[in-house]
Design a protein around this motif. Structure first.
Motif, PDB file in Angstrom:
ATOM      1  N   ILE A   1      -7.196  -9.335  10.976  1.00  0.00           N
ATOM      2  CA  ILE A   1      -5.727  -8.911  11.181  1.00  0.00           C
ATOM      3  C   ILE A   1      -5.074  -8.613   9.475  1.00  0.00           C
ATOM      4  CG2 ILE A   1      -3.370  -9.439  11.870  1.00  0.00           C
ATOM      5  CD1 ILE A   1      -5.163  -9.765  14.731  1.00  0.00           C
ATOM      6  N   SER A   2      -5.743 -10.155   9.599  1.00  0.00           N
ATOM      7  CA  SER A   2      -4.829 -10.289   8.219  1.00  0.00           C
ATOM      8  C   SER A   2      -4.833  -9.868   6.701  1.00  0.00           C
ATOM      9  CB  SER A   2      -4.931 -11.536   7.433  1.00  0.00           C
ATOM     10  OG  SER A   2      -4.822 -13.288   8.383  1.00  0.00           O
ATOM     11  N   ALA A   3      -6.684  -8.748   6.683  1.00  0.00           N
ATOM     12  CA  ALA A   3      -6.820  -8.125   5.898  1.00  0.00           C
ATOM     13  C   ALA A   3      -6.169  -7.118   6.077  1.00  0.00           C
ATOM     14  CB  ALA A   3      -8.386  -8.135   6.039  1.00  0.00           C
ATOM     15  N   ALA A   4      -5.694  -6.347   6.846  1.00  0.00           N
ATOM     16  CA  ALA A   4      -4.856  -4.989   7.246  1.00  0.00           C
ATOM     17  C   ALA A   4      -3.596  -4.925   6.850  1.00  0.00           C
ATOM     18  CB  ALA A   4      -5.273  -4.876   9.360  1.00  0.00           C
ATOM     19  N   GLN A   5      -3.232  -6.519   7.704  1.00  0.00           N
ATOM     20  CA  GLN A   5      -1.700  -6.189   7.430  1.00  0.00           C
ATOM     21  C   GLN A   5      -1.362  -6.364   5.523  1.00  0.00           C
ATOM     22  OE1 GLN A   5      -0.933 -10.357   8.477  1.00  0.00           O
ATOM     23  NE2 GLN A   5       0.091  -9.418  10.566  1.00  0.00           N
ATOM     24  N   VAL A   6      -2.484  -6.756   4.691  1.00  0.00           N
ATOM     25  CA  VAL A   6      -2.263  -7.261   3.407  1.00  0.00           C
ATOM     26  C   VAL A   6      -2.598  -5.700   3.175  1.00  0.00           C
ATOM     27  CG1 VAL A   6      -3.565  -7.882   1.165  1.00  0.00           C
ATOM     28  CG2 VAL A   6      -3.382  -9.256   2.879  1.00  0.00           C
ATOM     29  N   ALA A   7      -3.657  -4.740   3.506  1.00  0.00           N
ATOM     30  CA  ALA A   7      -3.844  -3.506   3.004  1.00  0.00           C
ATOM     31  C   ALA A   7      -2.828  -3.136   3.347  1.00  0.00           C
ATOM     32  CB  ALA A   7      -5.094  -3.039   3.715  1.00  0.00           C
ATOM     33  N   TRP A   8      -2.164  -3.093   4.281  1.00  0.00           N
ATOM     34  CA  TRP A   8      -0.816  -2.238   4.621  1.00  0.00           C
ATOM     35  C   TRP A   8       0.030  -2.312   3.803  1.00  0.00           C
ATOM     36  CZ3 TRP A   8       0.619   1.594   7.147  1.00  0.00           C
ATOM     37  CH2 TRP A   8       1.939   1.660   7.562  1.00  0.00           C
ATOM     38  N   TRP A   9       0.413  -4.260   3.546  1.00  0.00           N
ATOM     39  CA  TRP A   9       1.347  -3.589   2.603  1.00  0.00           C
ATOM     40  C   TRP A   9       0.858  -3.179   1.442  1.00  0.00           C
ATOM     41  CZ3 TRP A   9       0.664  -6.470  -2.114  1.00  0.00           C
ATOM     42  CH2 TRP A   9       2.150  -7.458  -3.116  1.00  0.00           C
ATOM     43  N   MET A  10      -0.226  -3.186   0.435  1.00  0.00           N
ATOM     44  CA  MET A  10      -0.402  -2.596   0.010  1.00  0.00           C
ATOM     45  C   MET A  10       0.139  -0.615  -0.607  1.00  0.00           C
ATOM     46  SD  MET A  10      -3.656  -4.504  -1.925  1.00  0.00           S
ATOM     47  CE  MET A  10      -3.949  -3.359  -2.891  1.00  0.00           C
ATOM     48  N   LEU A  11      -0.416  -0.160   0.813  1.00  0.00           N
ATOM     49  CA  LEU A  11      -0.522   1.406   0.836  1.00  0.00           C
ATOM     50  C   LEU A  11       1.016   0.999   0.792  1.00  0.00           C
ATOM     51  CD1 LEU A  11      -1.587   3.731   1.449  1.00  0.00           C
ATOM     52  CD2 LEU A  11      -1.449   2.967   3.625  1.00  0.00           C
ATOM     53  N   ASP A  12       1.629   0.407   1.345  1.00  0.00           N
ATOM     54  CA  ASP A  12       3.336   0.430   1.925  1.00  0.00           C
ATOM     55  C   ASP A  12       4.040   0.462   0.518  1.00  0.00           C
ATOM     56  OD1 ASP A  12       5.889   0.914   3.546  1.00  0.00           O
ATOM     57  OD2 ASP A  12       6.303  -1.229   2.762  1.00  0.00           O
ATOM     58  N   GLN A  13       3.835  -0.039  -0.491  1.00  0.00           N
ATOM     59  CA  GLN A  13       4.378  -1.033  -2.008  1.00  0.00           C
ATOM     60  C   GLN A  13       3.720   0.537  -3.019  1.00  0.00           C
ATOM     61  OE1 GLN A  13       6.031  -2.816  -3.366  1.00  0.00           O
ATOM     62  NE2 GLN A  13       6.499  -3.889  -1.223  1.00  0.00           N
ATOM     63  N   TRP A  14       3.016   0.969  -2.452  1.00  0.00           N
ATOM     64  CA  TRP A  14       2.679   2.238  -3.278  1.00  0.00           C
ATOM     65  C   TRP A  14       3.362   3.927  -3.011  1.00  0.00           C
ATOM     66  CZ3 TRP A  14      -3.170   1.718  -3.021  1.00  0.00           C
ATOM     67  CH2 TRP A  14      -3.861   0.353  -3.727  1.00  0.00           C
ATOM     68  N   ARG A  15       3.055   2.911  -1.569  1.00  0.00           N
ATOM     69  CA  ARG A  15       4.251   4.573  -0.814  1.00  0.00           C
ATOM     70  C   ARG A  15       6.015   4.501  -1.882  1.00  0.00           C
ATOM     71  NH1 ARG A  15       3.116   4.274   5.025  1.00  0.00           N
ATOM     72  NH2 ARG A  15       4.423   6.492   5.161  1.00  0.00           N
ATOM     73  N   PHE A  16       6.096   3.135  -1.123  1.00  0.00           N
ATOM     74  CA  PHE A  16       7.563   2.911  -2.148  1.00  0.00           C
ATOM     75  C   PHE A  16       7.842   3.499  -3.552  1.00  0.00           C
ATOM     76  CE2 PHE A  16      10.553   0.066  -4.112  1.00  0.00           C
ATOM     77  CZ  PHE A  16      11.576   1.184  -3.355  1.00  0.00           C
ATOM     78  N   ILE A  17       6.728   3.154  -4.433  1.00  0.00           N
ATOM     79  CA  ILE A  17       6.860   3.600  -5.565  1.00  0.00           C
ATOM     80  C   ILE A  17       6.784   5.454  -5.829  1.00  0.00           C
ATOM     81  CG2 ILE A  17       5.417   3.642  -7.900  1.00  0.00           C
ATOM     82  CD1 ILE A  17       4.474   0.959  -7.297  1.00  0.00           C
ATOM     83  N   ALA A  18       6.323   5.686  -5.196  1.00  0.00           N
ATOM     84  CA  ALA A  18       5.900   7.562  -5.013  1.00  0.00           C
ATOM     85  C   ALA A  18       7.218   7.973  -4.929  1.00  0.00           C
ATOM     86  CB  ALA A  18       4.898   8.011  -4.243  1.00  0.00           C
ATOM     87  N   LEU A  19       7.996   7.462  -3.232  1.00  0.00           N
ATOM     88  CA  LEU A  19       9.445   7.758  -3.786  1.00  0.00           C
ATOM     89  C   LEU A  19      10.158   8.074  -4.395  1.00  0.00           C
ATOM     90  CD1 LEU A  19      11.034   9.131  -1.006  1.00  0.00           C
ATOM     91  CD2 LEU A  19      11.420   6.329   0.011  1.00  0.00           C
TER      92      LEU A  19
END
Length: 363
Positions: A21-39
């Motif tokens: 669960i923690s690994a999934a949360q960290v991965a989601w956080w990293m993906l969300d940051q990358w999506r934010f940068i793209a936006l």
């Protein structure tokens, strides 16, 4: 399944779920940051395009290129061509790479820390489970080690109550009582020594000891045990060897090593045991060698751990409670000596070498 084992199993499963669960949360956080940068980049590109169109309109209305660049700092006019300032594009690309690199390192670091923490906890849980199994096996072994010689000695004592025993038979029963009482004494001594070692209350009083004389009681008991078990015994303790050691500690260590060797010879055809001592430059080496069951060379460090017994630790496979070699190592280390164990493998015997500091004979 016992309650403690179920608890350990559920805890292990819980740690695994927590890690996932923690690994999934960290991965989601990293993906969300990358999506934010793209936006953000997408919005910046739209803004740049709007400024380009605005600059083109101003030029059409007759504004000079310098006036356009002053009004729109991100725009450069090259003749009649309107472009976004290349330096601004480079700065934005550098900033984008910096942030992506930062998020990657931070996310990787968090995952690494999390994995390390879970690994430490999982290892502690595993070691606790192993120690608990060893302790359970120790309780069974200790009960057997205390009950068996006591029952044998009691049976022999009851036989002595008969008045019609021949002197030879009376001597055999008396010897049997003595040997089993010595076995009880050894077991109880090991239990007390383990407690004192664990609490740091094991006090040594080293002195110059004549090795042959100090080990004489141990060797006599060994000869009796080997004679009864049919073990071919060879002893070579030169009479000119002196060691710096505590007399009780010296005998305890050797008694445990020899008991361990005899245990290893129980299922061996033509069992052989040798005890040899030699002088070194700064120490005296005593080697106990047998042709018994041996051990896996990869398990050499485990042999000296408390409660460890080779094989299936939940099943008894002979006598012993898993304390003798542990006590031997701890006492030898406290005596500024050393102890090693070697074996070619299962069924090929074992060699234990203990080194005591060399002492000069008293004048």
């Amino acid at each position: 399944m016992p309650t403690k084992r179920r608890t350990t199993r559920f805890l292990s499963i819980g740690l695994g779920v927590l890690l996932i669960i923690s690994a999934a949360q960290v991965a989601w956080w990293m993906l969300d940051q990358w999506r934010f940068i793209a936006l953000v980049e997408e919005r910046a590109d739209r803004s740049d395009q709007e400024q380009v169109r605005a600059a083109e309109r101003l030029l059409e209305l007759g504004e000079t290129p310098s006036a356009v660049e002053r009004v729109l700092p991100a725009i450069r006019v090259d003749g009649r061509r309107v472009i976004v300032d290349p330096q601004r594009d480079t700065a934005q690309a550098d900033e984008r790479w910096h942030r992506l690199n930062q998020y990657g390192w931070e996310g990787g670091f968090f995952l690494l820390v999390l994995l390390g923490a879970v690994s430490v906890v999982a290892r502690a849980v595993q070691q606790d489970a192993v120690l608990r199994r060893r302790q359970e096996n120790f309780l069974a072994a200790a009960s057997h080690e205390l009950k068996s010689p006591l029952a044998t000695a009691l049976l022999a004592a009851e036989g002595l109550q008969r008045h019609d025993l021949a002197p030879e038979e009376r001597g055999v029963k008396t010897s049997r009582i003595v040997r089993n009482l010595l076995r009880l004494e050894s077991m109880i001594s090991n239990l007390l020594d383990t407690v004192r070692l664990g609490e740091g209350r094991f006090v040594l009083r080293p002195a110059a000891l004549h090795l042959q004389e100090a080990l004489a009681p141990v060797m006599r008991n060994l000869e009796d045990n080997c004679g009864e078990a049919g073990v071919d015994l060879s002893v070579d303790l030169p009479g000119d060897l002196w060691v710096m050691a505590d007399d009780e500690a010296l005998r305890a260590v050797m008694r445990n090593l020899l008991d361990n060797a005899l245990e290893a010879l129980l299922e061996t055809e033509q069992p052989r045991l040798s005890v040899d001592a030699t002088r070194g430059a700064h120490d005296v080496s005593v080697v106990v060698r047998d042709n018994g069951c041996g051990f896996d060379p990869d398990d050499v460090d485990l042999l000296f751990e408390k409660f460890y017994r080779p094989g299936d630790e939940l099943r008894r496979g002979g006598s012993g409670a898993g304390l003798g070699l542990h006590i031997a190592r701890e006492v030898v280390v406290l005596s500024d000596g050393g102890i090693t164990a070697t074996s070619p493998g299962h069924g090929h015997g074992a060699t234990f070498e203990v080194r005591w500091p060399l002492a000069a004979p008293p004048s």
